[in-house]
Design an enzyme around this catalytic site. Structure first.
Site, PDB file in Angstrom:
ATOM      1  N   LYS A 131      -1.318  -0.839   6.952  1.00 50.70           N
ATOM      2  CA  LYS A 131      -2.437  -1.790   6.958  1.00 50.70           C
ATOM      3  C   LYS A 131      -3.031  -1.958   8.359  1.00 50.70           C
ATOM      4  O   LYS A 131      -4.193  -2.323   8.493  1.00 50.70           O
ATOM      5  CB  LYS A 131      -2.011  -3.117   6.353  1.00 50.70           C
TER       6      LYS A 131
HETATM    7  C1  LIG Z   1      -0.052  -2.539   1.085  1.00 45.79           C
HETATM    8  C2  LIG Z   1       0.998  -1.482   1.009  1.00 45.79           C
HETATM    9  C3  LIG Z   1       0.994  -0.490  -0.002  1.00 45.79           C
HETATM   10  C4  LIG Z   1      -0.034  -0.473  -1.120  1.00 45.79           C
HETATM   11  O1  LIG Z   1      -1.316  -0.151  -0.690  1.00 45.79           O
HETATM   12  P1  LIG Z   1      -2.599  -0.496  -1.603  1.00 45.79           P
HETATM   13  O2  LIG Z   1      -3.767  -0.235  -0.748  1.00 45.79           O
HETATM   14  O3  LIG Z   1      -2.460  -1.966  -1.952  1.00 45.79           O
HETATM   15  O4  LIG Z   1      -2.535   0.366  -2.809  1.00 45.79           O
HETATM   16  C5  LIG Z   1       1.964   0.495   0.023  1.00 45.79           C
HETATM   17  N1  LIG Z   1       2.931   0.488   0.963  1.00 45.79           N
HETATM   18  C6  LIG Z   1       2.973  -0.427   1.950  1.00 45.79           C
HETATM   19  C7  LIG Z   1       4.078  -0.374   2.940  1.00 45.79           C
HETATM   20  C8  LIG Z   1       2.012  -1.450   2.013  1.00 45.79           C
HETATM   21  O5  LIG Z   1       2.082  -2.378   2.990  1.00 45.79           O
END
Ligand SMILES: *Cc1c(COP(=O)(O)O)cnc(C)c1O
Length: 481
Positions: free
Chosen positions: A120
């Protein structure tokens, strides 16, 4: 470039007009009117670009109302080797998203080298700098209110800390996050970051955010905003690393690659879908879910059936524990031929807690859900046992430690990869973030990135509060007076 709503009833807006907002006024999500196109010649020119140059080539096509020179400055200060420094031994931080090869045609695309060691940060760090730029220009401020069970909250705080015009009020369930995640957030001492530990569970935190956002008078008076996963700026920023990964894994633009994406809210893989629509030679986008398999169910059967919180499981890949995939509506808009009326009709069921079925619609063959292959999607599920096995096998075979979310992606990737088509598994967190699971899989602790060794012993700054929306509003008023 203008942005339209997936539900077809909101006026078209510019990039900076939608940047600070959430849903469109008609309840839809924003998407560009048309996708910019990159020809084979364009790709040839982009092939040797570094991350910042690539980010500019992609994002300048979306953020057309930010002057090019300003956008360049924002990108250049975001994507640096200093910010994305938490790479594996042997990988180069200057790549920003290094490709780590496990064996020929099987790679990790490492997206978790930022300050909170989860993917993120790739988008959120850019969003922090974009928010500051847009607010400075307008002479305005924003109070971001959010709820987190871990990754999103910490990523938002590390992106917004110290930014002019921005305060962050982040609600988390008191005592329910991992020690590492708690320490990562609560150790921030920046004056504009407010951690609120709510006496309740994550749903209570989310309910408070909803209650405050539904108080339109309060929301307007106190400039309440959000940075949730439907924010278009986040999706746009994520498109860039699909290009970077493609160029790193191929020698020429005749080649196709596939990406396996550990998925929850469909934000990450939605960016891959858009990269493909822009002309990037992607064969398959492999959606990997954990036990919360609402997306796999759709790609197998054509039925989209969001779950209630009673049927949303707590798993060892917790950042994928979702009941509905909030970005999914963007893909369905494309799937139904960008028809806002159709999307509105489908979500009139979903928004009432129902489901829809495209398997026997004009968007599919009668017997099987075969429309989706033209968009390149495949899917699969992984469970706790698979996760543990995959972490062990990856460590034994390649000497590489991966986290539980990446393990879900790799498990499904191994089932669906094809000879001659490089498979890139998106690494969405580093193992250090999920120590308990690594200990269970490998009987040892993951290595922590430099500087995070003593995270839990740093002084913490947070308020414990009751699950009471009025009290939280009062807190925001006091702190921003
Ligand atoms: C947020 C997240 C996901 C999922 O991603 P999306 O964009 O919500 O599909 C997968 N793995 C980790 C470690 C995350 O923080």
């Amino acid at each position: 470039m203008k942005y339209i709503s997936t539900r077809g009833q909101s006026p078209a807006q510019s990039f900076t007009e939608i940047l600070l907002g959430g849903l469109a006024p008609d309840g839809g999500l924003y998407l560009p009117e048309t996708y910019p196109q990159f020809s084979t010649d364009d790709l040839t020119q982009m092939r040797n670009m570094n991350y910042r140059e690539l980010a500019f080539a992609v994002l300048s096509r979306f953020a057309t109302d930010i002057p090019a020179a300003d956008l360049q400055v924002i990108i250049d200060k975001t994507y640096t080797a200093e910010v994305y420094c938490n790479v594996r031994d042997g990988d180069n931080a200057a790549d920003i998203t290094p490709l780590h090869t496990l064996e020929p045609d099987l790679h990790l695309l490492c997206l978790s080298n930022g300050p909170t060691i989860a993917f993120k940060d790739m988008a959120m760090q850019l969003l922090g700098n974009l928010f500051e730029y847009v607010l400075d220009k307008a002479g305005q401020g924003i109070n971001i209110l959010g709820a987190t069970s871990g990754d999103t909250g910490s990523s938002a705080e590390y992106a917004m800390r110290g930014k002019h015009g921005v305060n962050v009020f982040m609600l988390s369930p008191h005592g329910k996050m991992s020690r590492f995640q708690t320490a990562q957030m609560f150790s921030l001492q920046d004056a504009n970051i407010f951690n609120i530990a709510v006496k309740g569970v994550f749903d209570d935190c989310q309910d408070i955010v909803k209650a405050v956002s539904n108080d339109h008078v309060f929301k307007a008076a106190h400039k309440i905003g959000a940075v949730n996963s439907i924010n278009w700026g986040r999706v746009a920023a994520q498109i860039v690393y699909y290009f970077k990964g493609y160029f790193a894994a191929t020698d020429s633009n005749d080649q196709q690659v596939s990406f396996a994406v550990p998925s929850g809210n469909f934000g990450n893989v939605c960016a891959g879908h858009i990269a493909r629509m822009m002309g990037l030679p992607i064969k398959h986008l492999v959606v990997a879910t954990n036990e919360n398999d609402v997306l796999d169910e759709f790609f197998r059967t054509g039925v989209y059936r969001p779950r209630g919180s009673a049927n949303t499981y707590h798993t060892s890949s917790p950042s994928m524990d979702i009941s509905k995939a909030s970005n999914f509506e963007r893909f369905v808009f494309d799937l139904v031929g960008r028809d806002g009326d159709k999307v509105r009709a489908l979500w009139s069921e979903v928004d009432k807690g129902g489901a829809f079925n495209l398997a026997s619609s004009e968007f599919s063959e009668p017997a099987a859900f075969t429309r989706v292959p033209s968009f390149g999607f495949q899917s699969g599920v992984s469970s706790h046992t698979h996760r543990m096995q995959t972490i062990r096998q990856t460590f034994e075979t390649y000497g590489v430690m991966i986290d539980t979310h990446t393990a879900d992606g790799l498990k499904v990737a191994l089932e669906l990869r094809e000879p001659g088509v490089p498979m890139l598994v998106l690494e969405t967190a580093l193992p250090a973030k999920f120590e308990d699971a690594i200990r269970e899989a490998l009987g040892r602790d993951p290595v922590r990135p430099a500087g995070m060794e003593n995270l839990e012993s740093l002084p913490q700054r947070f308020e414990v509060m009751a699950a009471d929306a009025e009290a939280i509003k009062q807190f925001i008023v006091t702190k921003t007076a």
